[in-house]
Design a protein around this motif. Structure first.
Motif, short mmCIF file in Angstrom:
data_model
loop_
_atom_site.label_atom_id
_atom_site.label_comp_id
_atom_site.label_asym_id
_atom_site.label_seq_id
_atom_site.Cartn_x
_atom_site.Cartn_y
_atom_site.Cartn_z
N TYR A 6 38.23 33.81 16.63
CA TYR A 6 37.03 35.00 15.28
C TYR A 6 37.66 36.34 15.49
CZ TYR A 6 34.44 30.21 16.26
OH TYR A 6 34.19 29.64 15.54
N ARG A 27 30.06 34.16 9.02
CA ARG A 27 30.13 33.96 7.80
C ARG A 27 28.77 34.85 7.12
NH1 ARG A 27 29.86 29.41 11.17
NH2 ARG A 27 27.45 29.25 10.44
N SER A 74 29.89 32.93 15.18
CA SER A 74 30.73 32.00 13.60
C SER A 74 29.99 32.39 12.85
CB SER A 74 31.59 30.72 14.24
OG SER A 74 29.85 29.57 14.70
N GLY A 75 28.01 32.43 12.86
CA GLY A 75 27.52 32.38 12.13
C GLY A 75 27.45 33.74 11.24
N ASP A 91 24.56 25.93 9.52
CA ASP A 91 23.58 26.45 8.46
C ASP A 91 21.94 26.47 7.81
OD1 ASP A 91 25.63 28.95 9.78
OD2 ASP A 91 25.90 28.84 7.16
#
Length: 267
Positions: free
Chosen positions: A47, A22, A18-19, A124
């Motif tokens: 995703y 992003r 997911s990071g 994050d």
């Protein structure tokens, strides 16, 4: 852009995926594996990434990322190790497992980078420590940094320091949550509503952390700025010292480091 395969996309693997998304990575360049079909479907739907079998992921990926539980790493490596293409980078997120453990299962000369991150990666704000195995070069370390930089800050350390990193930073968020829990109870004892106590403590923690990071001052100097002669703060500090809080923290981190070493020895 490289293709990254995450083997064992559980909670930690999902955080990485997911990071990267992003940060602008294309879903087409991300691959995952999962043991359960329902988990594979969940990742694919959430995703837009491909979830494939181990052999397909191994062949298509430029970087093989192992994010399984340490006790499951041996079985995974027994499966993919003999099929690992020569020279392909492996990044390990398995807490406590040294790069020597992976070397036993992989072709001679396979570069391995060991990584320890922590749960603030979900927002994050992770602290990620990266170490090179015997065959990993500066270029391999740079690849790992590129992967984990979207999750927060990164730092390079010798692998010999990774157990200490695990104790201090990997487990570190739990210590802060424990402290917030205790301070919240103290606030209630002093007559504050729980939510008010919680909000006061959380914002105080955020502000204090930002001051530490951005001021560059030693924590002792920042603490002294709050501690006036014969005031409230010095009386509280005296009680913390009297109850051995500093010594308890030292002992706790040593215990966490020792447990990391035990887990590695059992692998």
């Amino acid at each position: 852009m490289r293709t990254i395969a995450v083997f064992g996309a559980g909670k930690l693997g999902e955080v990485l995926l997911s990071g990267l998304l992003r940060a602008g990575w294309s879903a087409e360049r991300l691959i995952a594996t999962a043991r359960r079909p329902e988990r594979a479907e969940e990742l694919s739907q959430r995703y837009g990434i491909r979830v494939v079998d181990n052999e397909t992921a191994l062949l298509e990926a430029d970087v093989v990322t192992v994010a399984v539980k340490p006790q499951d790493a041996g079985a995974l490596l027994a499966d993919i190790g003999p099929k690992m293409p020569a020279g392909k980078l492996l990044v390990s997120l398995c807490a406590g497992l040294p790069t020597a453990f992976f070397a036993k299962h992989l072709p001679e000369g396979t570069p391995v980078v060991r990584v320890m991150t922590n749960t603030p990666a979900l927002v994050d704000e992770a602290m990620t420590a990266i170490s090179a195995g015997p065959h990993a070069t500066a270029e391999h370390l740079a690849v790992a940094e590129e992967m984990f930089r979207p999750l927060g800050r990164t730092i390079r350390v010798p692998e010999s320091q990774q157990d200490a990193v695990t104790a201090l930073s990997g487990s570190g968020p739990a210590y802060f949550y424990y402290l917030v829990e205790a301070m919240t109870d103290a606030g209630i004892l002093l007559g504050l509503p729980r939510q008010v106590a919680h909000d006061l403590i959380v914002q105080t923690a955020i502000g204090s952390a930002i001051m530490l990071r951005e001021s560059g001052e030693h924590p002792v100097k920042l603490r002294e700025a709050v501690t006036s002669p014969a005031g409230t703060t010095i009386n509280a500090i005296r009680e913390l010292e009297k109850h051995g809080v500093r010594a308890a923290l030292l002992a706790a981190l040593e215990a966490a480091r020792d447990r990391a070493r035990e887990l590695a020895a059992q692998s």
